[in-house]
Structure formats: C-alpha cells, structure tokens
Design a protein around this motif. Structure first.
Motif, PDB file in Angstrom:
ATOM      1  N   VAL A 151       0.859  -1.184   0.000  1.00 47.47           N
ATOM      2  CA  VAL A 151       0.000   0.000   0.000  1.00 47.47           C
ATOM      3  C   VAL A 151       0.898   1.237   0.000  1.00 47.47           C
ATOM      4  O   VAL A 151       1.481   1.594   1.014  1.00 47.47           O
ATOM      5  CB  VAL A 151      -0.964  -0.016   1.194  1.00 47.47           C
ATOM      6  N   THR A 152       0.990   1.880  -1.166  1.00 49.43           N
ATOM      7  CA  THR A 152       1.891   3.012  -1.371  1.00 49.43           C
ATOM      8  C   THR A 152       1.183   4.359  -1.352  1.00 49.43           C
ATOM      9  O   THR A 152       1.833   5.397  -1.424  1.00 49.43           O
ATOM     10  CB  THR A 152       2.617   2.878  -2.724  1.00 49.43           C
ATOM     11  N   LYS A 153      -0.162   4.329  -1.311  1.00 50.81           N
ATOM     12  CA  LYS A 153      -0.929   5.577  -1.312  1.00 50.81           C
ATOM     13  C   LYS A 153      -2.188   5.385  -0.479  1.00 50.81           C
ATOM     14  O   LYS A 153      -2.538   4.262  -0.111  1.00 50.81           O
ATOM     15  CB  LYS A 153      -1.280   6.001  -2.737  1.00 50.81           C
ATOM     16  N   SER A 154      -2.888   6.472  -0.218  1.00 50.23           N
ATOM     17  CA  SER A 154      -4.102   6.437   0.595  1.00 50.23           C
ATOM     18  C   SER A 154      -5.295   5.973  -0.228  1.00 50.23           C
ATOM     19  O   SER A 154      -5.334   6.148  -1.453  1.00 50.23           O
ATOM     20  CB  SER A 154      -4.369   7.826   1.174  1.00 50.23           C
ATOM     21  N   PHE A 155      -6.291   5.391   0.480  1.00 52.91           N
ATOM     22  CA  PHE A 155      -7.507   4.907  -0.167  1.00 52.91           C
ATOM     23  C   PHE A 155      -8.726   5.334   0.635  1.00 52.91           C
ATOM     24  O   PHE A 155      -8.668   5.426   1.861  1.00 52.91           O
ATOM     25  CB  PHE A 155      -7.480   3.380  -0.287  1.00 52.91           C
ATOM     26  N   PRO A 156      -9.852   5.563  -0.064  1.00 53.03           N
ATOM     27  CA  PRO A 156     -11.081   5.994   0.609  1.00 53.03           C
ATOM     28  C   PRO A 156     -11.791   4.812   1.284  1.00 53.03           C
ATOM     29  O   PRO A 156     -11.340   3.667   1.207  1.00 53.03           O
ATOM     30  CB  PRO A 156     -11.930   6.539  -0.550  1.00 53.03           C
ATOM     31  N   PRO A 190       1.885  -2.166  -6.900  1.00 61.47           N
ATOM     32  CA  PRO A 190       1.311  -1.440  -5.771  1.00 61.47           C
ATOM     33  C   PRO A 190      -0.200  -1.675  -5.687  1.00 61.47           C
ATOM     34  O   PRO A 190      -0.848  -1.997  -6.686  1.00 61.47           O
ATOM     35  CB  PRO A 190       1.620   0.017  -6.104  1.00 61.47           C
ATOM     36  N   ALA A 191      -0.741  -1.512  -4.489  1.00 57.86           N
ATOM     37  CA  ALA A 191      -2.171  -1.746  -4.280  1.00 57.86           C
ATOM     38  C   ALA A 191      -3.006  -0.776  -5.108  1.00 57.86           C
ATOM     39  O   ALA A 191      -2.635   0.376  -5.300  1.00 57.86           O
ATOM     40  CB  ALA A 191      -2.506  -1.592  -2.804  1.00 57.86           C
ATOM     41  N   LYS A 192      -4.118  -1.286  -5.601  1.00 57.93           N
ATOM     42  CA  LYS A 192      -5.089  -0.468  -6.331  1.00 57.93           C
ATOM     43  C   LYS A 192      -6.484  -0.960  -5.976  1.00 57.93           C
ATOM     44  O   LYS A 192      -6.650  -2.070  -5.445  1.00 57.93           O
ATOM     45  CB  LYS A 192      -4.850  -0.552  -7.840  1.00 57.93           C
ATOM     46  N   VAL A 193      -7.498  -0.168  -6.261  1.00 57.99           N
ATOM     47  CA  VAL A 193      -8.875  -0.578  -5.996  1.00 57.99           C
ATOM     48  C   VAL A 193      -9.229  -1.701  -6.961  1.00 57.99           C
ATOM     49  O   VAL A 193      -9.037  -1.579  -8.177  1.00 57.99           O
ATOM     50  CB  VAL A 193      -9.855   0.607  -6.157  1.00 57.99           C
ATOM     51  N   ILE A 194      -9.730  -2.808  -6.406  1.00 57.58           N
ATOM     52  CA  ILE A 194     -10.127  -3.937  -7.257  1.00 57.58           C
ATOM     53  C   ILE A 194     -11.623  -4.214  -7.178  1.00 57.58           C
ATOM     54  O   ILE A 194     -12.159  -4.913  -8.036  1.00 57.58           O
ATOM     55  CB  ILE A 194      -9.315  -5.216  -6.942  1.00 57.58           C
ATOM     56  N   SER A 195     -12.293  -3.660  -6.186  1.00 59.21           N
ATOM     57  CA  SER A 195     -13.736  -3.823  -6.071  1.00 59.21           C
ATOM     58  C   SER A 195     -14.215  -2.882  -4.965  1.00 59.21           C
ATOM     59  O   SER A 195     -13.449  -2.091  -4.438  1.00 59.21           O
ATOM     60  CB  SER A 195     -14.098  -5.272  -5.739  1.00 59.21           C
ATOM     61  N   ASP A 196     -15.496  -3.015  -4.635  1.00 58.71           N
ATOM     62  CA  ASP A 196     -15.999  -2.272  -3.485  1.00 58.71           C
ATOM     63  C   ASP A 196     -16.676  -3.244  -2.525  1.00 58.71           C
ATOM     64  O   ASP A 196     -17.008  -4.370  -2.894  1.00 58.71           O
ATOM     65  CB  ASP A 196     -16.925  -1.125  -3.899  1.00 58.71           C
ATOM     66  N   VAL A 197     -16.871  -2.802  -1.304  1.00 58.77           N
ATOM     67  CA  VAL A 197     -17.376  -3.683  -0.256  1.00 58.77           C
ATOM     68  C   VAL A 197     -18.803  -4.138  -0.545  1.00 58.77           C
ATOM     69  O   VAL A 197     -19.170  -5.269  -0.241  1.00 58.77           O
ATOM     70  CB  VAL A 197     -17.245  -3.001   1.129  1.00 58.77           C
ATOM     71  N   LYS A 198     -19.613  -3.313  -1.176  1.00 62.02           N
ATOM     72  CA  LYS A 198     -20.996  -3.696  -1.494  1.00 62.02           C
ATOM     73  C   LYS A 198     -21.015  -4.887  -2.455  1.00 62.02           C
ATOM     74  O   LYS A 198     -21.766  -5.851  -2.251  1.00 62.02           O
ATOM     75  CB  LYS A 198     -21.738  -2.494  -2.101  1.00 62.02           C
ATOM     76  N   LYS A 199     -20.188  -4.857  -3.497  1.00 62.37           N
ATOM     77  CA  LYS A 199     -20.106  -5.994  -4.431  1.00 62.37           C
ATOM     78  C   LYS A 199     -19.597  -7.240  -3.717  1.00 62.37           C
ATOM     79  O   LYS A 199     -20.070  -8.347  -3.969  1.00 62.37           O
ATOM     80  CB  LYS A 199     -19.188  -5.660  -5.611  1.00 62.37           C
ATOM     81  N   PHE A 200     -18.623  -7.060  -2.832  1.00 59.38           N
ATOM     82  CA  PHE A 200     -18.092  -8.166  -2.042  1.00 59.38           C
ATOM     83  C   PHE A 200     -19.207  -8.817  -1.232  1.00 59.38           C
ATOM     84  O   PHE A 200     -19.369 -10.037  -1.227  1.00 59.38           O
ATOM     85  CB  PHE A 200     -16.973  -7.645  -1.127  1.00 59.38           C
ATOM     86  N   GLU A 201     -19.988  -7.990  -0.562  1.00 56.96           N
ATOM     87  CA  GLU A 201     -21.103  -8.486   0.248  1.00 56.96           C
ATOM     88  C   GLU A 201     -22.098  -9.256  -0.610  1.00 56.96           C
ATOM     89  O   GLU A 201     -22.512 -10.368  -0.264  1.00 56.96           O
ATOM     90  CB  GLU A 201     -21.790  -7.308   0.940  1.00 56.96           C
ATOM     91  N   GLU A 202     -22.494  -8.684  -1.740  1.00 65.55           N
ATOM     92  CA  GLU A 202     -23.457  -9.340  -2.627  1.00 65.55           C
ATOM     93  C   GLU A 202     -22.942 -10.685  -3.135  1.00 65.55           C
ATOM     94  O   GLU A 202     -23.677 -11.657  -3.217  1.00 65.55           O
ATOM     95  CB  GLU A 202     -23.782  -8.423  -3.814  1.00 65.55           C
TER      96      GLU A 202
END
Length: 171
Positions: A113-118, A127-139
């Motif tokens: 994790v080289t940068k901040s994430f929301p 380096p880490a990047k957004v791969i999904s969101d928590v709502k999709k994970f939950e579904e």
C-alpha cells in the motif's frame, strides 16, 4: 540488563495488541492484531476500531533517505499511518509512510500500500489499487455463507468435509 529482560518478556509473553500499545501504536476498540512489525516509529501509527491485522503485516513510517545521505548527512523524513474503522489487512501486506486507509476497507494479502484509499473499497496488488468495493463483495459472498462462526473445530471440520462442491468459493 533489566531493560533487556523486560523487552524479552514483552516480546514473548504479551499479546501482539498489548505489545503494540506498549511501543506507542494507538489502537481502537475490538481489534485483532497478529503482527509486531510496526517499524521504528510505532507512535506514528493510528488504528481505528474493529480492525483485523493478520500475520506478517508490516508498517513503515520512513525510508529511502539513505540514497540522499552522502549529500545531506542528516536528512530524514516520516509519514504517519492512519487505518480507519472496520478494516481487514491481509497477511504479509506492507503499509508505507503517509498512507491513510478509510473505513470498511479490505486489503488483500501481500498488498503493498503506497498511497491512501477511501472508505468502502477492496484493494490489492503491488502497488495496491482498488479492485472492487465492499458492497459488491457483500453481494457476491453472502451466497457462500455457511455460518460456521462459533462452531467447535470438529463440527466445522465435519461440515466442510461433507459440503457439496458448489458451496465453496471458486475463482
């Protein structure tokens, strides 16, 4: 000599969370900590509530000044690390200086994790990047829920051994 004995006692007999607090890491309520790699400035790390940090996760609050030290012998720079609430950090991840992680975040195992994430994202990679969101994970993963939390080891093992193939996660 006494300080050395005290240090050894802390390292081997205290929980990871108690050890982290003793070296200055700020930790919220309901956390599960399974690492002791908080770098040389652990007092610059703040961890929110309900955070799980799995084994071999590493935090670093400084670095790379070495290459400039011949020219600037006293150079040093630091970055605070802030982890939000309800965050899961997978095994062997590395969190670098100056990073802030929002609430409700999953960090995949082995991520750098080289940068901040929301908030509300799943990140991973190097380096880490957004791969999904928590709502999709939950579904996606609710359909695989087996409600084994709290089962004794033998009952859980029996359930998993006899489970039909389609109930397991497949990638």
């Amino acid at each position: 000599m006494l300080n050395r004995i005290k240090s050894i006692y802390k390292r081997y007999f205290w929980t990871d969370e108690k050890y982290a607090r003793s070296i200055g890491v700020k930790i919220g309520r309901g956390c599960k900590i399974a690492t002791r790699y908080f770098g040389s400035e652990p007092y610059l790390i703040e961890i929110g509530n309900h955070v799980q940090i799995t084994s071999d996760v590493r935090f670093s609050n400084h670095g790379a000044a070495w290459v400039l030290r011949e020219k600037y012998p006293k150079i040093d720079f630091f970055g605070k690390i802030k982890i939000g609430n309800n965050v899961y950090i997978g095994n062997c991840s590395i969190i670098l200086p100056g990073v802030s992680i929002g609430d409700n975040v999953i960090i995949g195992a082995g991520s750098v994790v080289t940068k901040s994430f929301p908030s509300n994202v799943i990140i991973g990679g190097n380096p880490a990047k957004v791969i999904s969101d928590v709502k999709k994970f939950e579904e996606t993963y609710l359909s695989y829920d087996l409600s084994t939390k709290g089962l004794d080891k033998k009952k859980k093992q029996d359930l998993l051994i006899n489970l039909e193939e389609g109930r397991f996660i497949r990638k």
